[in-house]
Design a protein around this motif. Structure first.
Motif, PDB file in Angstrom:
ATOM      1  N   THR A  38       0.799  -1.231   0.000  1.00  0.00           N
ATOM      2  CA  THR A  38       0.000   0.000   0.000  1.00  0.00           C
ATOM      3  C   THR A  38       0.833   1.283   0.000  1.00  0.00           C
ATOM      4  O   THR A  38       0.333   2.336  -0.378  1.00  0.00           O
ATOM      5  N   CYS A 112     -14.416   9.621  -2.568  1.00  0.00           N
ATOM      6  CA  CYS A 112     -13.036  10.112  -2.675  1.00  0.00           C
ATOM      7  C   CYS A 112     -12.840  11.072  -3.844  1.00  0.00           C
ATOM      8  O   CYS A 112     -11.851  11.792  -3.888  1.00  0.00           O
ATOM      9  N   PHE A 157      -7.005   3.440   5.817  1.00  0.00           N
ATOM     10  CA  PHE A 157      -7.589   4.782   5.916  1.00  0.00           C
ATOM     11  C   PHE A 157      -7.146   5.568   7.144  1.00  0.00           C
ATOM     12  O   PHE A 157      -6.785   4.995   8.165  1.00  0.00           O
ATOM     13  N   HIS A 259      -5.420  11.185  -6.038  1.00  0.00           N
ATOM     14  CA  HIS A 259      -6.045  10.590  -4.853  1.00  0.00           C
ATOM     15  C   HIS A 259      -5.106   9.522  -4.289  1.00  0.00           C
ATOM     16  O   HIS A 259      -4.494   8.760  -5.042  1.00  0.00           O
ATOM     17  N   GLN A 260      -5.008   9.472  -2.951  1.00  0.00           N
ATOM     18  CA  GLN A 260      -4.000   8.608  -2.318  1.00  0.00           C
ATOM     19  C   GLN A 260      -4.663   7.354  -1.727  1.00  0.00           C
ATOM     20  O   GLN A 260      -4.875   7.267  -0.523  1.00  0.00           O
ATOM     21  N   ALA A 261      -5.011   6.411  -2.593  1.00  0.00           N
ATOM     22  CA  ALA A 261      -5.652   5.186  -2.096  1.00  0.00           C
ATOM     23  C   ALA A 261      -4.642   4.072  -1.888  1.00  0.00           C
ATOM     24  O   ALA A 261      -4.795   3.243  -0.984  1.00  0.00           O
ATOM     25  N   ASN A 262      -3.638   4.043  -2.748  1.00  0.00           N
ATOM     26  CA  ASN A 262      -2.624   2.994  -2.683  1.00  0.00           C
ATOM     27  C   ASN A 262      -1.457   3.470  -3.548  1.00  0.00           C
ATOM     28  O   ASN A 262      -1.668   3.850  -4.700  1.00  0.00           O
ATOM     29  N   ILE A 284       0.571   9.621   1.110  1.00  0.00           N
ATOM     30  CA  ILE A 284      -0.093   8.418   1.638  1.00  0.00           C
ATOM     31  C   ILE A 284       0.778   7.718   2.683  1.00  0.00           C
ATOM     32  O   ILE A 284       0.254   7.102   3.616  1.00  0.00           O
ATOM     33  N   ASN A 289      -5.135   6.729   3.341  1.00  0.00           N
ATOM     34  CA  ASN A 289      -6.180   7.238   2.450  1.00  0.00           C
ATOM     35  C   ASN A 289      -7.168   8.061   3.289  1.00  0.00           C
ATOM     36  O   ASN A 289      -7.876   7.518   4.133  1.00  0.00           O
ATOM     37  N   SER A 291      -9.628   9.786   1.929  1.00  0.00           N
ATOM     38  CA  SER A 291     -10.755   9.980   1.020  1.00  0.00           C
ATOM     39  C   SER A 291     -10.683  11.345   0.328  1.00  0.00           C
ATOM     40  O   SER A 291      -9.632  11.742  -0.157  1.00  0.00           O
ATOM     41  N   CYS A 294      -7.719  13.864   0.681  1.00  0.00           N
ATOM     42  CA  CYS A 294      -6.339  13.608   0.216  1.00  0.00           C
ATOM     43  C   CYS A 294      -5.800  14.765  -0.602  1.00  0.00           C
ATOM     44  O   CYS A 294      -4.702  15.269  -0.359  1.00  0.00           O
TER      45      CYS A 294
END
Ligand code: ACO
Length: 332
Positions: A38, A112, A157, A259-262, A284, A289, A291, A294
């Motif tokens: 991640t 997000c 998260f 966007h910082q999800a992974n 990140i 994350n 949402s 970010c």
């Protein structure tokens, strides 16, 4: 098409830091599993205050940074998918706290993708001249939605808020928003009603048939593989779309704030687009994350680091529950 001038930015992150090792204390997980999959090392958790508190702090800082009178704010657009209330809108709570007594107040929920959506709405209002000064806030407390026995989701998260004050500019602005509602089950969090209406039937098919287990009734649910696949495709598609609208080559973009999800999603999609990794901003590692917060938190960090310069072309790109996605290329 007119664009957006960013007058000021602000952000708020809670003090409490949950690093990966803290999760190993109550879950069968480890830093060795989480980091390579991640990119996340730690995230912040708001342990003692509601979500709107963070939004208010970020908003106040953005108004101060913009050096404007709060009474000059015409509209507050607040993005959240983790609100404290069904109603009123969280934007109303921010309006009261910052003293923006002349502002209309609207919440936006595209999960997000929310900050990109709010920027897009703001640009349209500013372009018509209907509103002149808009405060955009994104505030998220996903720790309220997570099952902390589900190791595949709760480690992803954190909680945070970001904000920006914007006005119309003559600089270029290109945007696109998209949605794929038929994939909504890939990422959702159901509202938990406890209704006692005597006229309701025993079997509410939508609620009872789809969301069959207790966890699915209560907490954020995600099919990580489906989201991953969607995210990489949607982000590349969205950036290509806005670049084409502006007649830009990918190399023309100075800075990408995704966007910082992974971290793997960010690396894969920017690599597919041929974007120089040096131009891609990530936080990140420190925040997880958060949402829709970010991107504005990252924007505020960049602002405070003195990395935003007039004439730069910035690209914001993201995706979220819905599933939704979107991108903006704008000159600042
Ligand atoms: N620690 C240790 N093991 C774990 C953990 C963990 N935290 N989480 C899952 N595992 C295990 C699983 O149980 C599974 O074990 P098994 O093979 O014995 O069944 C194994 O690791 C592999 O699990 P996968 O789910 O296949 O792991 P994957 O490599 O796909 O990574 C992840 C999961 C990180 C969630 C990935 O799918 C992903 O990044 N998806 C996209 C991000 C996402 O879904 N975010 C949610 C919201 S996104 C948004 O912002 C809009």
């Amino acid at each position: 098409m007119s664009g957006i001038e960013i007058l000021g930015t602000g952000s708020f992150v809670p003090d409490f830091i949950a690093d990966n090792n803290k999760f190993s204390e109550f879950l069968d997980t480890s830093d060795e599993w989480i980091t390579p999959r991640t990119g996340i090392k730690e995230r912040r958790i708001m342990t003692d205050k509601p979500n709107y508190y963070m939004g208010v702090q970020a908003a106040k800082k953005a108004v101060e940074d913009a050096n404007i009178d709060p009474k000059d704010i015409d509209l507050i657009l607040l993005s959240t998918c983790s609100p404290d209330f069904f109603y009123p809108s969280m934007a109303c709570l921010v309006q009261k706290a910052v003293g923006a007594e002349n502002a209309a107040a609207i919440d936006v929920n595209s999960a997000c993708t929310g900050f990109i959506t709010a920027m897009d709405i703001a640009q349209k209002y500013l372009a018509t001249g209907h509103y002149k000064t808009i405060l955009i806030v994104a505030t998220e407390k996903l720790s309220n939605h997570l099952d902390y026995t589900d190791r595949s989701m709760c480690i992803l998260f954190g909680d945070a808020a970001g904000a920006a004050v914007v006005r119309k500019s003559d600089k270029p602005f290109y945007s696109m928003l998209g949605a794929s509602g038929d994939e909504f089950e890939a990422l959702y969090c159901k509202v938990n009603y406890d209704a006692n209406c005597p006229f309701h039937g025993d079997d509410m098919p939508f609620y009872n048939n789809i969301f069959d287990t207790e966890a699915k009734q209560k907490y954020l649910q995600s099919d990580g593989h489906a989201v991953y696949k969607f995210a990489v495709n949607a982000m590349t598609k969205a950036v290509k779309n806005v670049a084409a609208q502006g007649g830009y080559d990918i190399g023309d973009i100075d800075l990408v704030v995704p966007h910082q999800a992974n971290l793997r999603i960010i690396k894969k999609s920017t690599e597919m687009l041929g974007i120089d990794p040096e131009k891609v901003y990530t936080n990140i590692q420190r925040l997880g994350n958060v949402s829709s917060a970010c991107i504005p938190v990252a924007l505020d960090e960049l602002n405070k680091q003195g990395r935003l310069h007039s004439g730069m072309k910035i690209c914001f790109v993201g995706f979220g529950a819905g599933l939704t996605y979107g991108a903006i290329i704008m000159e600042i």
